[in-house]
Design a protein around this motif. Structure first.
Motif, PDB file in Angstrom:
ATOM      1  N   GLY A  28       9.638 -21.514   9.643  1.00  0.00           N
ATOM      2  CA  GLY A  28       9.008 -20.624  10.609  1.00  0.00           C
ATOM      3  C   GLY A  28       8.297 -21.373  11.715  1.00  0.00           C
ATOM      4  O   GLY A  28       7.927 -22.538  11.574  1.00  0.00           O
ATOM      5  N   ASN A  54      18.482 -12.639   8.637  1.00  0.00           N
ATOM      6  CA  ASN A  54      17.204 -13.260   8.989  1.00  0.00           C
ATOM      7  C   ASN A  54      16.113 -12.835   8.028  1.00  0.00           C
ATOM      8  O   ASN A  54      16.156 -11.732   7.468  1.00  0.00           O
ATOM      9  CB  ASN A  54      16.800 -12.862  10.416  1.00  0.00           C
ATOM     10  CG  ASN A  54      17.794 -13.354  11.440  1.00  0.00           C
ATOM     11  OD1 ASN A  54      18.102 -14.540  11.504  1.00  0.00           O
ATOM     12  ND2 ASN A  54      18.311 -12.439  12.242  1.00  0.00           N
ATOM     13  N   LYS A  56      11.882 -12.265   7.756  1.00  0.00           N
ATOM     14  CA  LYS A  56      10.726 -12.039   8.633  1.00  0.00           C
ATOM     15  C   LYS A  56       9.462 -11.815   7.819  1.00  0.00           C
ATOM     16  O   LYS A  56       9.496 -11.154   6.786  1.00  0.00           O
ATOM     17  CB  LYS A  56      10.932 -10.804   9.509  1.00  0.00           C
ATOM     18  CG  LYS A  56      11.967 -10.961  10.580  1.00  0.00           C
ATOM     19  CD  LYS A  56      11.923  -9.839  11.585  1.00  0.00           C
ATOM     20  CE  LYS A  56      12.629  -8.621  11.044  1.00  0.00           C
ATOM     21  NZ  LYS A  56      12.784  -7.571  12.058  1.00  0.00           N
ATOM     22  N   GLU A  58       5.617 -10.233   8.725  1.00  0.00           N
ATOM     23  CA  GLU A  58       4.828  -9.552   9.755  1.00  0.00           C
ATOM     24  C   GLU A  58       3.409  -9.360   9.248  1.00  0.00           C
ATOM     25  O   GLU A  58       3.208  -8.955   8.100  1.00  0.00           O
ATOM     26  CB  GLU A  58       5.451  -8.210  10.115  1.00  0.00           C
ATOM     27  CG  GLU A  58       6.779  -8.365  10.808  1.00  0.00           C
ATOM     28  CD  GLU A  58       7.406  -7.054  11.252  1.00  0.00           C
ATOM     29  OE1 GLU A  58       8.343  -7.098  12.059  1.00  0.00           O
ATOM     30  OE2 GLU A  58       6.952  -5.977  10.798  1.00  0.00           O
ATOM     31  N   ARG A  83       4.525 -11.897  14.098  1.00  0.00           N
ATOM     32  CA  ARG A  83       5.827 -11.889  13.420  1.00  0.00           C
ATOM     33  C   ARG A  83       6.411 -13.299  13.461  1.00  0.00           C
ATOM     34  O   ARG A  83       6.375 -13.963  14.491  1.00  0.00           O
ATOM     35  CB  ARG A  83       6.790 -10.936  14.119  1.00  0.00           C
ATOM     36  CG  ARG A  83       8.192 -10.917  13.514  1.00  0.00           C
ATOM     37  CD  ARG A  83       9.153 -10.008  14.281  1.00  0.00           C
ATOM     38  NE  ARG A  83       8.718  -8.620  14.180  1.00  0.00           N
ATOM     39  CZ  ARG A  83       8.512  -7.819  15.228  1.00  0.00           C
ATOM     40  NH1 ARG A  83       8.692  -8.257  16.463  1.00  0.00           N
ATOM     41  NH2 ARG A  83       8.136  -6.576  15.055  1.00  0.00           N
ATOM     42  N   VAL A  84       6.957 -13.713  12.324  1.00  0.00           N
ATOM     43  CA  VAL A  84       7.702 -14.963  12.232  1.00  0.00           C
ATOM     44  C   VAL A  84       9.065 -14.605  11.678  1.00  0.00           C
ATOM     45  O   VAL A  84       9.168 -13.925  10.658  1.00  0.00           O
ATOM     46  CB  VAL A  84       6.988 -15.979  11.316  1.00  0.00           C
ATOM     47  CG1 VAL A  84       7.872 -17.173  11.040  1.00  0.00           C
ATOM     48  CG2 VAL A  84       5.667 -16.410  11.923  1.00  0.00           C
ATOM     49  N   SER A  85      10.121 -15.050  12.369  1.00  0.00           N
ATOM     50  CA  SER A  85      11.488 -14.747  11.961  1.00  0.00           C
ATOM     51  C   SER A  85      12.298 -16.034  11.928  1.00  0.00           C
ATOM     52  O   SER A  85      12.185 -16.854  12.847  1.00  0.00           O
ATOM     53  CB  SER A  85      12.112 -13.747  12.942  1.00  0.00           C
ATOM     54  OG  SER A  85      13.423 -13.425  12.569  1.00  0.00           O
ATOM     55  N   ILE A  99       3.012 -18.038   8.102  1.00  0.00           N
ATOM     56  CA  ILE A  99       2.560 -17.254   9.243  1.00  0.00           C
ATOM     57  C   ILE A  99       1.072 -17.531   9.438  1.00  0.00           C
ATOM     58  O   ILE A  99       0.291 -17.486   8.486  1.00  0.00           O
ATOM     59  CB  ILE A  99       2.856 -15.743   9.059  1.00  0.00           C
ATOM     60  CG1 ILE A  99       2.601 -14.972  10.346  1.00  0.00           C
ATOM     61  CG2 ILE A  99       2.111 -15.159   7.872  1.00  0.00           C
ATOM     62  CD1 ILE A  99       3.193 -13.557  10.344  1.00  0.00           C
ATOM     63  N   THR A 112      10.538  -8.881   5.261  1.00  0.00           N
ATOM     64  CA  THR A 112      11.816  -8.169   5.312  1.00  0.00           C
ATOM     65  C   THR A 112      12.965  -9.163   5.359  1.00  0.00           C
ATOM     66  O   THR A 112      12.844 -10.265   5.905  1.00  0.00           O
ATOM     67  CB  THR A 112      11.935  -7.219   6.532  1.00  0.00           C
ATOM     68  OG1 THR A 112      11.728  -7.944   7.727  1.00  0.00           O
ATOM     69  CG2 THR A 112      10.950  -6.070   6.431  1.00  0.00           C
ATOM     70  N   HIS A 113      14.084  -8.743   4.743  1.00  0.00           N
ATOM     71  CA  HIS A 113      15.336  -9.494   4.789  1.00  0.00           C
ATOM     72  C   HIS A 113      16.307  -8.657   5.604  1.00  0.00           C
ATOM     73  O   HIS A 113      16.869  -7.683   5.111  1.00  0.00           O
ATOM     74  CB  HIS A 113      15.869  -9.724   3.366  1.00  0.00           C
ATOM     75  CG  HIS A 113      17.145 -10.498   3.326  1.00  0.00           C
ATOM     76  ND1 HIS A 113      17.886 -10.595   2.172  1.00  0.00           N
ATOM     77  CD2 HIS A 113      17.820 -11.213   4.267  1.00  0.00           C
ATOM     78  CE1 HIS A 113      18.963 -11.331   2.410  1.00  0.00           C
ATOM     79  NE2 HIS A 113      18.947 -11.719   3.676  1.00  0.00           N
ATOM     80  N   ASP A 114      16.463  -9.022   6.865  1.00  0.00           N
ATOM     81  CA  ASP A 114      17.334  -8.330   7.816  1.00  0.00           C
ATOM     82  C   ASP A 114      18.741  -8.878   7.612  1.00  0.00           C
ATOM     83  O   ASP A 114      19.172  -9.794   8.299  1.00  0.00           O
ATOM     84  CB  ASP A 114      16.812  -8.586   9.235  1.00  0.00           C
ATOM     85  CG  ASP A 114      17.679  -7.997  10.320  1.00  0.00           C
ATOM     86  OD1 ASP A 114      18.472  -7.086  10.036  1.00  0.00           O
ATOM     87  OD2 ASP A 114      17.554  -8.469  11.467  1.00  0.00           O
ATOM     88  N   ASN A 119      18.000  -6.992  13.788  1.00  0.00           N
ATOM     89  CA  ASN A 119      16.581  -6.933  14.122  1.00  0.00           C
ATOM     90  C   ASN A 119      16.008  -5.517  14.071  1.00  0.00           C
ATOM     91  O   ASN A 119      15.077  -5.182  14.800  1.00  0.00           O
ATOM     92  CB  ASN A 119      16.310  -7.573  15.490  1.00  0.00           C
ATOM     93  CG  ASN A 119      14.867  -8.032  15.612  1.00  0.00           C
ATOM     94  OD1 ASN A 119      14.222  -8.360  14.614  1.00  0.00           O
ATOM     95  ND2 ASN A 119      14.347  -8.036  16.819  1.00  0.00           N
TER      96      ASN A 119
END
Length: 174
Positions: A28, A54, A56, A58, A83-85, A99, A112-114, A119
């Motif tokens: 990150g 990705n 993330k 938050e 937010r860090v992605s 973060i 979250t796992h996108d 996004n």
């Protein structure tokens, strides 16, 4: 001399308490905040369904009104949001995300796992998790599941990813 020995002992205890995180590369844009002493949150992520898309983290204010609120609304009001992605790393092993936080205190943290990389959270395929690691079910999670206290340093937490598991809602991949 005794003071130095106490400081070394405290540091050794802190490192022993998080052996898996210490062996993982810290990912990150805020990684330096975790390696330089914070204030920050170092989250060890477990239970990913796969290694695509990705990841993330938050950061939200620790109150019901602002928890999971739109980031642009929070930022316009001057409230805490960060937010860090990162792209999901290939291969196996531990994943550690960092973060930074504005100051020591209590915050709400969302992972979250996108999976599709669009996004935008896809209820049907993406994963999520919070520091409390309680089963998420089908409703908006309570604020209490996301709370984390950050000292004057680095708070560590382990978050188990959860995905939609049928009518029962979200749960960990078994």
């Amino acid at each position: 001399m005794i003071r130095v020995m106490k400081m070394v002992a405290v540091a050794a205890i802190g490192l022993a308490a998080m052996p898996q995180v210490a062996s993982a590369q810290i990912l990150g844009s805020d990684a330096a905040a975790c390696t330089n002493g914070g204030p920050a949150i170092l989250a060890r992520i477990e239970g990913l369904k796969d290694r695509k898309g990705n990841l993330k983290l938050e950061l939200y204010p620790a109150n019901d009104e602002d928890f999971l609120a739109d980031d642009s609304v929070l930022e316009r009001a001057g409230k805490t949001f960060r937010r860090v992605s990162v792209p999901t790393p290939a291969g196996g092993g531990a994943i550690a995300l960092c973060i930074r936080v504005p100051r020591p205190g209590r915050y709400a943290l969302l992972f979250t796992h996108d999976r599709d990389g669009k996004n935008k959270f896809n209820f049907w395929s993406d994963g999520a998790g919070f520091p409390a690691n309680t089963k998420l079910g089908r409703r908006k999670p309570p604020l209490a599941s996301a709370l984390i206290d950050v000292p004057n340093g680095v708070a560590t937490t382990t978050i188990r990813a959860q995905y939609l598991r049928g009518l029962g809602g979200f749960g960990p991949v078994e």
